[in-house]
Design a protein around this motif. Structure first.
Motif, PDB file in Angstrom:
ATOM      1  N   LEU A 116      13.086  10.077  -6.018  1.00  0.00           N
ATOM      2  CA  LEU A 116      12.518  10.491  -4.735  1.00  0.00           C
ATOM      3  C   LEU A 116      12.203   9.231  -3.947  1.00  0.00           C
ATOM      4  CD1 LEU A 116      10.081  13.249  -6.033  1.00  0.00           C
ATOM      5  CD2 LEU A 116      12.242  13.612  -4.834  1.00  0.00           C
ATOM      6  N   LYS A 117      12.711   9.165  -2.757  1.00  0.00           N
ATOM      7  CA  LYS A 117      12.510   7.978  -1.924  1.00  0.00           C
ATOM      8  C   LYS A 117      11.601   8.345  -0.760  1.00  0.00           C
ATOM      9  CE  LYS A 117      16.140   5.484  -3.632  1.00  0.00           C
ATOM     10  NZ  LYS A 117      15.946   4.249  -4.249  1.00  0.00           N
ATOM     11  N   GLN A 118      10.511   7.616  -0.654  1.00  0.00           N
ATOM     12  CA  GLN A 118       9.539   7.845   0.411  1.00  0.00           C
ATOM     13  C   GLN A 118       8.921   6.509   0.799  1.00  0.00           C
ATOM     14  OE1 GLN A 118       8.804  11.009   1.577  1.00  0.00           O
ATOM     15  NE2 GLN A 118      10.330  11.754   0.158  1.00  0.00           N
ATOM     16  N   PRO A 119       8.587   6.337   2.063  1.00  0.00           N
ATOM     17  CA  PRO A 119       7.771   5.176   2.398  1.00  0.00           C
ATOM     18  C   PRO A 119       6.361   5.398   1.843  1.00  0.00           C
ATOM     19  CG  PRO A 119       8.349   6.399   4.394  1.00  0.00           C
ATOM     20  CD  PRO A 119       8.998   7.089   3.239  1.00  0.00           C
ATOM     21  N   ILE A 120       5.846   4.400   1.176  1.00  0.00           N
ATOM     22  CA  ILE A 120       4.531   4.486   0.534  1.00  0.00           C
ATOM     23  C   ILE A 120       3.590   3.499   1.198  1.00  0.00           C
ATOM     24  CG2 ILE A 120       3.261   4.196  -1.638  1.00  0.00           C
ATOM     25  CD1 ILE A 120       5.267   6.341  -2.035  1.00  0.00           C
ATOM     26  N   VAL A 121       2.407   3.995   1.570  1.00  0.00           N
ATOM     27  CA  VAL A 121       1.348   3.121   2.065  1.00  0.00           C
ATOM     28  C   VAL A 121       0.252   3.134   1.017  1.00  0.00           C
ATOM     29  CG1 VAL A 121      -0.394   2.722   3.840  1.00  0.00           C
ATOM     30  CG2 VAL A 121       1.888   3.539   4.491  1.00  0.00           C
ATOM     31  N   LEU A 122      -0.001   1.978   0.437  1.00  0.00           N
ATOM     32  CA  LEU A 122      -1.049   1.833  -0.566  1.00  0.00           C
ATOM     33  C   LEU A 122      -2.385   1.680   0.140  1.00  0.00           C
ATOM     34  CD1 LEU A 122      -2.078   1.240  -3.465  1.00  0.00           C
ATOM     35  CD2 LEU A 122      -1.571  -1.162  -3.005  1.00  0.00           C
ATOM     36  N   MET A 123      -3.349   2.497  -0.263  1.00  0.00           N
ATOM     37  CA  MET A 123      -4.706   2.383   0.269  1.00  0.00           C
ATOM     38  C   MET A 123      -5.589   1.879  -0.866  1.00  0.00           C
ATOM     39  SD  MET A 123      -5.097   5.902   2.447  1.00  0.00           S
ATOM     40  CE  MET A 123      -5.119   6.894   0.978  1.00  0.00           C
ATOM     41  N   ALA A 124      -6.291   0.811  -0.627  1.00  0.00           N
ATOM     42  CA  ALA A 124      -7.146   0.250  -1.672  1.00  0.00           C
ATOM     43  C   ALA A 124      -8.411  -0.300  -1.052  1.00  0.00           C
ATOM     44  CB  ALA A 124      -6.406  -0.850  -2.430  1.00  0.00           C
ATOM     45  N   GLY A 125      -9.433  -0.384  -1.880  1.00  0.00           N
ATOM     46  CA  GLY A 125     -10.695  -0.979  -1.447  1.00  0.00           C
ATOM     47  C   GLY A 125     -10.702  -2.432  -1.879  1.00  0.00           C
ATOM     48  N   GLU A 126     -11.756  -2.828  -2.521  1.00  0.00           N
ATOM     49  CA  GLU A 126     -11.885  -4.214  -2.993  1.00  0.00           C
ATOM     50  C   GLU A 126     -11.052  -4.389  -4.256  1.00  0.00           C
ATOM     51  OE1 GLU A 126     -13.440  -6.524  -1.260  1.00  0.00           O
ATOM     52  OE2 GLU A 126     -14.054  -5.025   0.199  1.00  0.00           O
ATOM     53  N   LYS A 127      -9.851  -4.894  -4.103  1.00  0.00           N
ATOM     54  CA  LYS A 127      -8.948  -5.097  -5.237  1.00  0.00           C
ATOM     55  C   LYS A 127      -8.414  -6.515  -5.203  1.00  0.00           C
ATOM     56  CE  LYS A 127      -9.399  -1.283  -7.031  1.00  0.00           C
ATOM     57  NZ  LYS A 127     -10.251  -1.267  -8.148  1.00  0.00           N
ATOM     58  N   SER A 128      -7.948  -6.900  -6.357  1.00  0.00           N
ATOM     59  CA  SER A 128      -7.344  -8.230  -6.421  1.00  0.00           C
ATOM     60  C   SER A 128      -6.000  -8.228  -5.714  1.00  0.00           C
ATOM     61  CB  SER A 128      -7.169  -8.653  -7.882  1.00  0.00           C
ATOM     62  OG  SER A 128      -6.111  -7.930  -8.473  1.00  0.00           O
ATOM     63  N   GLU A 129      -5.599  -9.380  -5.275  1.00  0.00           N
ATOM     64  CA  GLU A 129      -4.306  -9.525  -4.628  1.00  0.00           C
ATOM     65  C   GLU A 129      -3.178  -9.154  -5.576  1.00  0.00           C
ATOM     66  OE1 GLU A 129      -3.890 -13.450  -3.060  1.00  0.00           O
ATOM     67  OE2 GLU A 129      -5.655 -13.258  -1.778  1.00  0.00           O
ATOM     68  N   THR A 130      -3.386  -9.371  -6.860  1.00  0.00           N
ATOM     69  CA  THR A 130      -2.355  -9.098  -7.852  1.00  0.00           C
ATOM     70  C   THR A 130      -1.950  -7.623  -7.847  1.00  0.00           C
ATOM     71  OG1 THR A 130      -3.264 -10.857  -9.219  1.00  0.00           O
ATOM     72  CG2 THR A 130      -1.731  -9.346 -10.278  1.00  0.00           C
ATOM     73  N   VAL A 131      -2.940  -6.719  -7.768  1.00  0.00           N
ATOM     74  CA  VAL A 131      -2.654  -5.283  -7.748  1.00  0.00           C
ATOM     75  C   VAL A 131      -1.801  -4.941  -6.532  1.00  0.00           C
ATOM     76  CG1 VAL A 131      -3.674  -2.984  -7.533  1.00  0.00           C
ATOM     77  CG2 VAL A 131      -4.731  -4.674  -9.034  1.00  0.00           C
ATOM     78  N   VAL A 132      -2.204  -5.442  -5.385  1.00  0.00           N
ATOM     79  CA  VAL A 132      -1.480  -5.163  -4.146  1.00  0.00           C
ATOM     80  C   VAL A 132      -0.071  -5.748  -4.212  1.00  0.00           C
ATOM     81  CG1 VAL A 132      -1.428  -5.566  -1.658  1.00  0.00           C
ATOM     82  CG2 VAL A 132      -3.599  -5.022  -2.790  1.00  0.00           C
ATOM     83  N   ILE A 133       0.054  -6.981  -4.664  1.00  0.00           N
ATOM     84  CA  ILE A 133       1.360  -7.635  -4.755  1.00  0.00           C
ATOM     85  C   ILE A 133       2.269  -6.886  -5.716  1.00  0.00           C
ATOM     86  CG2 ILE A 133       2.544  -9.718  -5.577  1.00  0.00           C
ATOM     87  CD1 ILE A 133       0.166 -11.307  -4.362  1.00  0.00           C
ATOM     88  N   ASN A 134       1.732  -6.461  -6.860  1.00  0.00           N
ATOM     89  CA  ASN A 134       2.549  -5.733  -7.837  1.00  0.00           C
ATOM     90  C   ASN A 134       3.097  -4.438  -7.249  1.00  0.00           C
ATOM     91  OD1 ASN A 134       2.249  -7.659  -9.815  1.00  0.00           O
ATOM     92  ND2 ASN A 134       0.566  -6.611 -10.842  1.00  0.00           N
ATOM     93  N   LEU A 135       2.254  -3.709  -6.530  1.00  0.00           N
ATOM     94  CA  LEU A 135       2.731  -2.452  -5.960  1.00  0.00           C
ATOM     95  C   LEU A 135       3.696  -2.703  -4.801  1.00  0.00           C
ATOM     96  CD1 LEU A 135       2.608   0.514  -6.470  1.00  0.00           C
ATOM     97  CD2 LEU A 135       0.866   0.701  -4.741  1.00  0.00           C
ATOM     98  N   MET A 136       3.446  -3.706  -4.023  1.00  0.00           N
ATOM     99  CA  MET A 136       4.376  -4.032  -2.941  1.00  0.00           C
ATOM    100  C   MET A 136       5.726  -4.444  -3.537  1.00  0.00           C
ATOM    101  SD  MET A 136       2.694  -3.448  -0.133  1.00  0.00           S
ATOM    102  CE  MET A 136       3.476  -4.283   1.207  1.00  0.00           C
ATOM    103  N   ASP A 137       5.688  -5.215  -4.619  1.00  0.00           N
ATOM    104  CA  ASP A 137       6.929  -5.590  -5.304  1.00  0.00           C
ATOM    105  C   ASP A 137       7.636  -4.373  -5.877  1.00  0.00           C
ATOM    106  OD1 ASP A 137       6.694  -8.266  -4.719  1.00  0.00           O
ATOM    107  OD2 ASP A 137       5.869  -8.830  -6.681  1.00  0.00           O
ATOM    108  N   ALA A 138       6.860  -3.388  -6.314  1.00  0.00           N
ATOM    109  CA  ALA A 138       7.435  -2.169  -6.893  1.00  0.00           C
ATOM    110  C   ALA A 138       8.055  -1.279  -5.815  1.00  0.00           C
ATOM    111  CB  ALA A 138       6.378  -1.398  -7.666  1.00  0.00           C
ATOM    112  N   GLY A 139       7.695  -1.485  -4.566  1.00  0.00           N
ATOM    113  CA  GLY A 139       8.330  -0.715  -3.513  1.00  0.00           C
ATOM    114  C   GLY A 139       7.444  -0.122  -2.451  1.00  0.00           C
ATOM    115  N   ALA A 140       6.145  -0.331  -2.519  1.00  0.00           N
ATOM    116  CA  ALA A 140       5.279   0.184  -1.455  1.00  0.00           C
ATOM    117  C   ALA A 140       5.655  -0.500  -0.141  1.00  0.00           C
ATOM    118  CB  ALA A 140       3.811  -0.070  -1.787  1.00  0.00           C
TER     119      ALA A 140
END
Length: 183
Positions: free
Chosen positions: A77-101
């Motif tokens: 299933l292909k969808q544009p994904i917008v990750l919503m996060a609060g106070e998180k490390s950059e690593t979490v955001v980078i990992n999900l962006m790398d995964a395709g968010a």
């Protein structure tokens, strides 16, 4: 006339979902929102509906946004994904962006303008990526056609060479007979 977007909002916090809904309304975005409280519910909606974009919280009761994205990818299933996060490390955001968010939205700083811009960016990036993938597939298909044509051309060349060799052999065999007749 403004297009109406279909958005899946996956967040277990009702207050956060209400904030997103208010921001969408204030941004004057024509949108139909389907709400899911966890990964499983979100995936069920995605299997049975079409959405222009998915807004997903990074941490849900039954998994993370990264887990959700992996299941989405496995289901093709292909969808544009917008990750919503609060106070998180950059690593979490980078990992999900790398995964395709497609984009990241900090939940503590959601405004109608930022949300509208983020959705717009996610949709544009998704469209560009889809076109890029289509172009790659078209190129791959053209390359396969060219390779098949080259193989057929090579076979035809070999057949022509074989025919020319056979004609030459036939000519060599008949030449002494022709010479004996003409003497």
């Amino acid at each position: 006339m403004m297009k109406t977007f279909s958005v899946l909002l996956v967040d277990n916090e009702i207050i956060d979902r209400m904030l997103i809904m208010r921001s969408l309304k204030s941004a004057n975005i024509s949108v139909n929102v389907t709400e899911a409280e966890n990964c499983a519910e979100g995936l069920l909606y995605l299997h049975s509906n079409t959405f222009d974009c998915v807004l997903i919280n990074d941490l849900l009761p039954d998994g993370t946004a990264q887990d959700f994205y992996k299941k989405l990818s496995l289901a093709r299933l292909k969808q544009p994904i917008v990750l919503m996060a609060g106070e998180k490390s950059e690593t979490v955001v980078i990992n999900l962006m790398d995964a395709g968010a497609s984009c990241y939205l900090h939940k503590n700083y959601v405004t109608p303008e930022i949300l509208a811009h983020t959705l717009s960016t996610a949709l544009r990036l998704y469209e560009v990526e889809t076109r890029r993938q289509d172009a790659i597939e078209a190129l791959r298909s053209s390359n396969e056609t060219i390779q098949q044509s080259k193989k057929r051309l090579d076979i035809t060349r070999k057949q022509i060479l074989h025919s020319e060799n056979m004609a030459s052999i036939g000519q060599s065999a008949i030449w002494p007979y022709i010479q004996s007749i003409t003497r």
